[in-house]
Scaffold this motif. Sequence first.
Motif, PDB file in Angstrom:
ATOM      1  N   ASP A  86       0.822  -1.211   0.000  1.00  0.00           N
ATOM      2  CA  ASP A  86       0.000   0.000   0.000  1.00  0.00           C
ATOM      3  C   ASP A  86       0.857   1.263   0.000  1.00  0.00           C
ATOM      4  OD1 ASP A  86       1.040  -0.233   2.507  1.00  0.00           O
ATOM      5  OD2 ASP A  86      -0.839   0.083   3.586  1.00  0.00           O
ATOM      6  N   VAL A  89       5.005   4.019  -5.580  1.00  0.00           N
ATOM      7  CA  VAL A  89       4.452   3.922  -6.930  1.00  0.00           C
ATOM      8  C   VAL A  89       3.993   2.496  -7.216  1.00  0.00           C
ATOM      9  CG1 VAL A  89       4.900   4.304  -9.376  1.00  0.00           C
ATOM     10  CG2 VAL A  89       5.978   5.794  -7.681  1.00  0.00           C
ATOM     11  N   GLU A  92       0.631   2.012  -5.989  1.00  0.00           N
ATOM     12  CA  GLU A  92      -0.364   2.650  -6.872  1.00  0.00           C
ATOM     13  C   GLU A  92      -0.649   1.769  -8.086  1.00  0.00           C
ATOM     14  OE1 GLU A  92      -1.900   5.338  -6.155  1.00  0.00           O
ATOM     15  OE2 GLU A  92      -0.654   6.687  -4.955  1.00  0.00           O
ATOM     16  N   ARG A  95      -2.672  -1.301  -7.005  1.00  0.00           N
ATOM     17  CA  ARG A  95      -4.030  -0.901  -6.650  1.00  0.00           C
ATOM     18  C   ARG A  95      -4.853  -0.615  -7.904  1.00  0.00           C
ATOM     19  NH1 ARG A  95      -2.853   1.601  -2.390  1.00  0.00           N
ATOM     20  NH2 ARG A  95      -2.003   3.434  -3.454  1.00  0.00           N
ATOM     21  N   ALA A  96      -4.233   0.033  -8.905  1.00  0.00           N
ATOM     22  CA  ALA A  96      -4.957   0.375 -10.132  1.00  0.00           C
ATOM     23  C   ALA A  96      -5.052  -0.801 -11.099  1.00  0.00           C
ATOM     24  CB  ALA A  96      -4.268   1.552 -10.823  1.00  0.00           C
ATOM     25  N   VAL A 100       0.200   3.727 -14.257  1.00  0.00           N
ATOM     26  CA  VAL A 100      -0.170   4.982 -13.600  1.00  0.00           C
ATOM     27  C   VAL A 100       0.814   6.066 -14.037  1.00  0.00           C
ATOM     28  CG1 VAL A 100      -1.191   3.833 -11.601  1.00  0.00           C
ATOM     29  CG2 VAL A 100       1.224   4.441 -11.543  1.00  0.00           C
ATOM     30  N   PHE A 102       1.910  10.237 -13.040  1.00  0.00           N
ATOM     31  CA  PHE A 102       1.770  11.412 -12.172  1.00  0.00           C
ATOM     32  C   PHE A 102       2.631  12.535 -12.747  1.00  0.00           C
ATOM     33  CE2 PHE A 102       1.180   7.716  -9.438  1.00  0.00           C
ATOM     34  CZ  PHE A 102      -0.031   8.009  -8.817  1.00  0.00           C
ATOM     35  N   GLN A 107       2.454  13.694  -5.748  1.00  0.00           N
ATOM     36  CA  GLN A 107       1.104  13.122  -5.828  1.00  0.00           C
ATOM     37  C   GLN A 107       1.074  11.634  -5.438  1.00  0.00           C
ATOM     38  OE1 GLN A 107       0.177  13.888  -9.928  1.00  0.00           O
ATOM     39  NE2 GLN A 107      -0.266  16.060  -9.612  1.00  0.00           N
ATOM     40  N   VAL A 108       2.235  10.990  -5.343  1.00  0.00           N
ATOM     41  CA  VAL A 108       2.303   9.562  -5.007  1.00  0.00           C
ATOM     42  C   VAL A 108       2.043   9.384  -3.518  1.00  0.00           C
ATOM     43  CG1 VAL A 108       3.748   7.501  -4.961  1.00  0.00           C
ATOM     44  CG2 VAL A 108       3.940   9.134  -6.854  1.00  0.00           C
ATOM     45  N   ARG A 109       1.073   8.555  -3.183  1.00  0.00           N
ATOM     46  CA  ARG A 109       0.756   8.316  -1.783  1.00  0.00           C
ATOM     47  C   ARG A 109       1.845   7.481  -1.095  1.00  0.00           C
ATOM     48  NH1 ARG A 109      -5.358   6.257  -2.704  1.00  0.00           N
ATOM     49  NH2 ARG A 109      -4.370   5.602  -4.650  1.00  0.00           N
TER      50      ARG A 109
END
Length: 611
Positions: A86, A89, A92, A95-96, A100, A102, A107-109
Motif C-alpha cells: 500500500d 508507486v 499505486e 491498486r490500479a 499509472v 503522475f 502526488q504519489v501516496r
Amino acid sequence: MSSEVPGTRSDADRIRMQFDTLAAMADDLAGHFALEPLLERILRHTMELLGCDSGSICTVDEVAGTYRKDVDLGVGCQAGETYPLDEGVTGEVVRARTSVIFDEYAQVRRGHISGPDRAALHGVIGVPIRWNGAIIGTCVLFSRDPVRKFTQSDATLLELFATHAGIAITNARLHAQAADRASEAAIMTERERVVRDVHDTVGRGLAAILLRLDEAERAIYTSGDPRGALTGARDAARSALTETQRTVLGLGPALLDGHSLSEAVSLELAWVESAASLSTRLVVVGESQPLAPEIARQLFRIVQEALTNVIEHAGARQVRVGLVYGSQAVTALIEDDGRGFDVEALAQPPAFPLRGLGLQGLAARAQHLGGSVQIESTPLWGTRVRAELPYFGGGPSEAPRSRWRVLVVHENAVVRAGLVRMLGLAEPDIQVVGEVADAASAVEAYGLLHPHVVLANLDLPHIDGVQLTSHLRASDPAAAVVLLITTVTDERVRDAAQVGAAGFAEFGTDAPGLARSVVAAARGDLLVTAEFLSRFTASLARAESDGDFADDPLTAREREVRALVEQGLPDKQIATALGISVKTVEKHVGAILRKTGAANRTVLAGQALHN
C-alpha cells in the motif's frame, strides 16, 4: 531546408533508437545473466530510451502483501528493501491494476523518496510486469525535468519493456525451482540408495542370525549342544553390524574388497550353503571383464538380495547363480526351486509396498545404472531373477510414469493427422488423447479429457486461439495452451501471451521443436528461444514505427479494413479491394473488434455513425 529543431531527435532516429534498444534487450535475455544484473541492464536501456536518469524495477508478492526493490537507480538507493503493497508507486500500480502516470512525485501516496531527491523529482510513470495474467512486478521511471510529462504512448512503450523484465523474472524463478528440484532429487536419490543398502544388509544379517538361533533352538530340544549355533549367531550379528556401517559410509560390500565379482558371488554362495543348508552352484559364461566399481557393487547387491529372499521366503532346496559376460552388458541370473509366488498379484497395491521393498530395490538398483531386472516366478515352480547392467553404466533410466496428454485443435483434418504423427515420432511420452476442429469442440473435449496441454491453431475459425486460450484459462487457471502461429509478426501473439498462452510454435517448426514446446508447457516451464524472442521483439519495433503505439491503437492496414467494414462490405470484397486473402481480412477484423471493444461488425459500423 530541414525544419527540424537543432538538438532534437527526428522520428526516424527515435524509432531506430527504440529498435536498437529492443534488439539489445533481446540479446541480453538470450544470454546467461543473474537476475539482478539483467534487470539493471533492462532498466538502464529503458531509462535511456525514455530520457530519464532514475528508475526502479520491483518484484511483487501479492500473497504476502509486499514488494521488493530489486534494482533502484538514480535516487534513493533502496535496492534490496521490502515494502508493503500500500506504499509507493508500486502500490499505486497494484491498486490500479494498470499503468499509472503522475505529473509530480508529490502526488504519489506514501512515497519513499525524501529530502532533496524528493523535491527534484517531477513526472512519474509506473507499469505492471505481468505473467500469466498476474502482476509479478513493476517498472517505474522518474523525471527530473519539470517540463517532461509522461503520456499514454510512453506507458504503452514501457509496458513492452516490462514484458522483457517479466521474462527475466520468470526465467530466474524457473531456474531457481529447477535447481531446488535437482537438489531435492539428488538428496532423495542418495536417501533411497542408503535405505536400499541398509535394508539389504540388515535383512541379510538378520536372516543369518535367525537361522543360527533356529539351529540352536533345535539343538536344545534334541538335547544337543547349542553353543556352536550361538557362536555362529554372534558372528553373523558382528558381520551384519560391520556391513551396515560400511553401507552407511557409502562403502561397497566387504566381500568385494580384493575379489572379482565372480569370486565375491562364490563366497556369498558358500555363506548360503552354511546358513541355510542349500545346494548352490555358480556358472560363469563368457570371458570375465573388469567392471566399473559401481556396476560391480550394485550387481553384487542384487545377487545378495535375491539370495536373501531365497533363504527367507522360497523354502528351496537348491539355488543356482549365473554370471554372463556379453559384449555390452553383464547379466546375473538367480534361479531356485522353491515355492515361487504370483508376480502379478504381488505387484498390485497394497501388496507390493507392504511386502516388497527388497524386490523394489532390485529394480531401482538396475534402473539407476541404465539396466533392468526381470522377475519370473510360478507358485510351486520356483523363481528366476535376471538382472542386466551395462559395463560402464548408461545413466538412470526413467521410472515408468504417465504420458503427457495432448488435445490437438485444428480445422484441417490433414494438418491434425500430421501434428499427431509428428508428436508421436518425436516424443514417445506424448499421448494425443483427442483431435477436434474448432474452439467450441475444444472446450467440450477439455472438460471431458483433462489434457495436460492443448495444441491449437491461432487462426481457428469463428473463435480464434486467443479467445480459446482466454476461455480455457478462465475456467481452469492451470490450463496450458500452445498456439501454432504463422508468423511472430502477428499482433495476436502478444494478445495470447497476455491472456496466458503457455507457448508458441511456428508452422515451420520441426517435430523435435514442436515436441519440446508441448513438453515444456506440460511441465509448466517457459520455453522462449533467443531466435523467437529476437524476431518477436523486432516485429513489435516495426509495429511501433507503423503507429501501433500511437494514440490510435489500430495499424494502418486495420484502419483500411475498418473503413470498408463500416461501409458494409463482406470479407471477400474487402480482400479483393485490398489485394489480401480472406483469412487475413478475418484476422484484421478480429483484431479491430478486440481493440475497439465492439461486439460485432454491426456495433463497429454503429460506432462510425456516432463518430
